[in-house]
Design a protein around this motif. Structure first.
Motif, PDB file in Angstrom:
ATOM      1  N   MET A 218     -67.976 -26.325 -16.772  1.00  0.00           N
ATOM      2  CA  MET A 218     -68.773 -27.384 -17.345  1.00  0.00           C
ATOM      3  C   MET A 218     -69.530 -28.098 -16.217  1.00  0.00           C
ATOM      4  O   MET A 218     -68.965 -28.379 -15.169  1.00  0.00           O
ATOM      5  CB  MET A 218     -67.859 -28.341 -18.092  1.00  0.00           C
ATOM      6  CG  MET A 218     -68.593 -29.478 -18.759  1.00  0.00           C
ATOM      7  SD  MET A 218     -67.598 -30.352 -19.971  1.00  0.00           S
ATOM      8  CE  MET A 218     -67.883 -29.322 -21.375  1.00  0.00           C
ATOM      9  N   SER A 219     -70.783 -28.399 -16.450  1.00  0.00           N
ATOM     10  CA  SER A 219     -71.612 -29.027 -15.419  1.00  0.00           C
ATOM     11  C   SER A 219     -71.245 -30.493 -15.222  1.00  0.00           C
ATOM     12  O   SER A 219     -70.634 -31.130 -16.097  1.00  0.00           O
ATOM     13  CB  SER A 219     -73.090 -28.923 -15.805  1.00  0.00           C
ATOM     14  OG  SER A 219     -73.389 -29.817 -16.859  1.00  0.00           O
ATOM     15  N   ALA A 220     -71.642 -31.026 -14.080  1.00  0.00           N
ATOM     16  CA  ALA A 220     -71.401 -32.433 -13.778  1.00  0.00           C
ATOM     17  C   ALA A 220     -72.081 -33.324 -14.813  1.00  0.00           C
ATOM     18  O   ALA A 220     -71.520 -34.335 -15.236  1.00  0.00           O
ATOM     19  CB  ALA A 220     -71.889 -32.765 -12.377  1.00  0.00           C
ATOM     20  N   LYS A 221     -73.271 -32.942 -15.241  1.00  0.00           N
ATOM     21  CA  LYS A 221     -73.996 -33.743 -16.233  1.00  0.00           C
ATOM     22  C   LYS A 221     -73.232 -33.784 -17.556  1.00  0.00           C
ATOM     23  O   LYS A 221     -73.124 -34.842 -18.181  1.00  0.00           O
ATOM     24  CB  LYS A 221     -75.402 -33.187 -16.444  1.00  0.00           C
ATOM     25  CG  LYS A 221     -76.246 -34.030 -17.352  1.00  0.00           C
ATOM     26  CD  LYS A 221     -77.673 -33.532 -17.415  1.00  0.00           C
ATOM     27  CE  LYS A 221     -78.508 -34.483 -18.272  1.00  0.00           C
ATOM     28  NZ  LYS A 221     -79.917 -34.120 -18.267  1.00  0.00           N
TER      29      LYS A 221
ATOM     30  N   LYS B 213     -71.547 -37.076 -19.290  1.00  0.00           N
ATOM     31  CA  LYS B 213     -71.824 -37.426 -20.686  1.00  0.00           C
ATOM     32  C   LYS B 213     -70.515 -37.624 -21.451  1.00  0.00           C
ATOM     33  O   LYS B 213     -70.395 -38.549 -22.259  1.00  0.00           O
ATOM     34  CB  LYS B 213     -72.657 -36.319 -21.325  1.00  0.00           C
ATOM     35  CG  LYS B 213     -73.154 -36.648 -22.696  1.00  0.00           C
ATOM     36  CD  LYS B 213     -74.093 -35.557 -23.189  1.00  0.00           C
ATOM     37  CE  LYS B 213     -74.657 -35.899 -24.538  1.00  0.00           C
ATOM     38  NZ  LYS B 213     -75.597 -34.889 -25.022  1.00  0.00           N
ATOM     39  N   THR B 214     -69.526 -36.791 -21.176  1.00  0.00           N
ATOM     40  CA  THR B 214     -68.216 -36.928 -21.814  1.00  0.00           C
ATOM     41  C   THR B 214     -67.582 -38.269 -21.455  1.00  0.00           C
ATOM     42  O   THR B 214     -67.066 -38.977 -22.321  1.00  0.00           O
ATOM     43  CB  THR B 214     -67.288 -35.771 -21.387  1.00  0.00           C
ATOM     44  OG1 THR B 214     -67.873 -34.537 -21.849  1.00  0.00           O
ATOM     45  CG2 THR B 214     -65.891 -35.922 -21.949  1.00  0.00           C
ATOM     46  N   ALA B 215     -67.623 -38.621 -20.172  1.00  0.00           N
ATOM     47  CA  ALA B 215     -67.055 -39.899 -19.730  1.00  0.00           C
ATOM     48  C   ALA B 215     -67.802 -41.069 -20.358  1.00  0.00           C
ATOM     49  O   ALA B 215     -67.194 -42.036 -20.817  1.00  0.00           O
ATOM     50  CB  ALA B 215     -67.099 -39.992 -18.207  1.00  0.00           C
ATOM     51  N   TYR B 216     -69.119 -40.970 -20.405  1.00  0.00           N
ATOM     52  CA  TYR B 216     -69.940 -42.022 -21.022  1.00  0.00           C
ATOM     53  C   TYR B 216     -69.536 -42.220 -22.482  1.00  0.00           C
ATOM     54  O   TYR B 216     -69.330 -43.351 -22.933  1.00  0.00           O
ATOM     55  CB  TYR B 216     -71.425 -41.661 -20.909  1.00  0.00           C
ATOM     56  CG  TYR B 216     -72.330 -42.579 -21.683  1.00  0.00           C
ATOM     57  CD1 TYR B 216     -72.777 -43.763 -21.120  1.00  0.00           C
ATOM     58  CD2 TYR B 216     -72.728 -42.276 -22.979  1.00  0.00           C
ATOM     59  CE1 TYR B 216     -73.607 -44.623 -21.832  1.00  0.00           C
ATOM     60  CE2 TYR B 216     -73.546 -43.121 -23.697  1.00  0.00           C
ATOM     61  CZ  TYR B 216     -73.991 -44.293 -23.120  1.00  0.00           C
ATOM     62  OH  TYR B 216     -74.793 -45.147 -23.845  1.00  0.00           O
TER      63      TYR B 216
ATOM     64  N   ILE C 190     -70.244 -43.634 -12.786  1.00  0.00           N
ATOM     65  CA  ILE C 190     -70.293 -44.307 -14.083  1.00  0.00           C
ATOM     66  C   ILE C 190     -69.502 -45.598 -13.925  1.00  0.00           C
ATOM     67  O   ILE C 190     -68.368 -45.597 -13.448  1.00  0.00           O
ATOM     68  CB  ILE C 190     -69.709 -43.428 -15.192  1.00  0.00           C
ATOM     69  CG1 ILE C 190     -70.482 -42.109 -15.250  1.00  0.00           C
ATOM     70  CG2 ILE C 190     -69.757 -44.168 -16.529  1.00  0.00           C
ATOM     71  CD1 ILE C 190     -69.932 -41.112 -16.225  1.00  0.00           C
ATOM     72  N   ILE C 191     -70.125 -46.687 -14.321  1.00  0.00           N
ATOM     73  CA  ILE C 191     -69.526 -48.006 -14.163  1.00  0.00           C
ATOM     74  C   ILE C 191     -69.461 -48.673 -15.531  1.00  0.00           C
ATOM     75  O   ILE C 191     -70.449 -48.681 -16.270  1.00  0.00           O
ATOM     76  CB  ILE C 191     -70.358 -48.880 -13.199  1.00  0.00           C
ATOM     77  CG1 ILE C 191     -70.582 -48.146 -11.875  1.00  0.00           C
ATOM     78  CG2 ILE C 191     -69.686 -50.229 -12.980  1.00  0.00           C
ATOM     79  CD1 ILE C 191     -71.730 -48.688 -11.052  1.00  0.00           C
TER      80      ILE C 191
ATOM     81  N   TRP D 109     -78.160 -40.028 -23.014  1.00  0.00           N
ATOM     82  CA  TRP D 109     -76.759 -39.633 -23.187  1.00  0.00           C
ATOM     83  C   TRP D 109     -76.354 -39.567 -24.651  1.00  0.00           C
ATOM     84  O   TRP D 109     -75.182 -39.344 -24.937  1.00  0.00           O
ATOM     85  CB  TRP D 109     -75.849 -40.601 -22.445  1.00  0.00           C
ATOM     86  CG  TRP D 109     -76.108 -40.553 -20.990  1.00  0.00           C
ATOM     87  CD1 TRP D 109     -76.894 -41.409 -20.280  1.00  0.00           C
ATOM     88  CD2 TRP D 109     -75.667 -39.569 -20.058  1.00  0.00           C
ATOM     89  NE1 TRP D 109     -76.929 -41.021 -18.963  1.00  0.00           N
ATOM     90  CE2 TRP D 109     -76.181 -39.891 -18.806  1.00  0.00           C
ATOM     91  CE3 TRP D 109     -74.851 -38.442 -20.169  1.00  0.00           C
ATOM     92  CZ2 TRP D 109     -75.927 -39.134 -17.676  1.00  0.00           C
ATOM     93  CZ3 TRP D 109     -74.600 -37.698 -19.046  1.00  0.00           C
ATOM     94  CH2 TRP D 109     -75.135 -38.048 -17.814  1.00  0.00           C
ATOM     95  N   GLN D 110     -77.276 -39.785 -25.561  1.00  0.00           N
ATOM     96  CA  GLN D 110     -76.925 -39.736 -26.983  1.00  0.00           C
ATOM     97  C   GLN D 110     -76.589 -38.301 -27.386  1.00  0.00           C
ATOM     98  O   GLN D 110     -77.222 -37.363 -26.970  1.00  0.00           O
ATOM     99  CB  GLN D 110     -78.091 -40.248 -27.843  1.00  0.00           C
ATOM    100  CG  GLN D 110     -78.439 -41.706 -27.559  1.00  0.00           C
ATOM    101  CD  GLN D 110     -77.276 -42.659 -27.711  1.00  0.00           C
ATOM    102  OE1 GLN D 110     -76.513 -42.579 -28.644  1.00  0.00           O
ATOM    103  NE2 GLN D 110     -77.150 -43.590 -26.770  1.00  0.00           N
ATOM    104  N   VAL D 111     -75.580 -38.189 -28.203  1.00  0.00           N
ATOM    105  CA  VAL D 111     -75.140 -36.870 -28.675  1.00  0.00           C
ATOM    106  C   VAL D 111     -76.026 -36.404 -29.799  1.00  0.00           C
ATOM    107  O   VAL D 111     -76.458 -37.143 -30.610  1.00  0.00           O
ATOM    108  CB  VAL D 111     -73.669 -36.928 -29.144  1.00  0.00           C
ATOM    109  CG1 VAL D 111     -73.235 -35.593 -29.699  1.00  0.00           C
ATOM    110  CG2 VAL D 111     -72.772 -37.354 -28.019  1.00  0.00           C
TER     111      VAL D 111
END
Length: 117
Positions: A1-4, A8-11, A38-39, A115-117
């Motif tokens: 899985m890519s960093a992006k 997005k998962t963490a977001y 991500i903060i 970042w919207q799904v």
């Protein structure tokens, strides 16, 4: 899985637990530490813990390995290091004091629409 995709998962995990002022910064062009910071902030100790727990759970479901975690005991600032994605969950007071967005202002802030799904 890519960093992006991991970012997005963490977001999304932070958003689902009602994290305050979630900021995603692409630091890939300015640092070798990670690709994304991500903060987010929580309104109290329990909220900070819930946010960090949610991120950890969702990232592990995607196969991400938690390389390092700091600050879980006191819950003022929990750092979750997934190598290419580093998540900072802070109390509102610590977030104002340390102002990571200012420190990493040379990175590119990712808008929520991206970042919207």
């Amino acid at each position: 899985m890519s960093a992006k995709e991991l970012a997005k998962t963490a977001y999304q995990a932070l958003k689902e637990k009602k994290g305050n002022e979630i900021t995603v910064i692409d630091i890939s062009g300015i640092s070798i530490l990670a690709d994304y910071f991500i903060i987010a902030s929580g309104s109290n100790e329990n909220h900070v813990h819930a946010l960090a727990d949610s991120v950890q759970e969702e990232m592990q479901k995607k196969g991400a390995v938690l390389k390092h975690m700091e600050g879980y005991q006191n819950a003022n600032w929990i750092l979750l290091d997934f190598q290419d994605v580093i998540v900072h969950v802070q109390s509102e007071e610590d977030r104002l004091f340390y102002d990571l967005e200012r420190i990493w202002r040379d990175g590119r802030v990712i808008s929520p629409e991206e970042w919207q799904v």
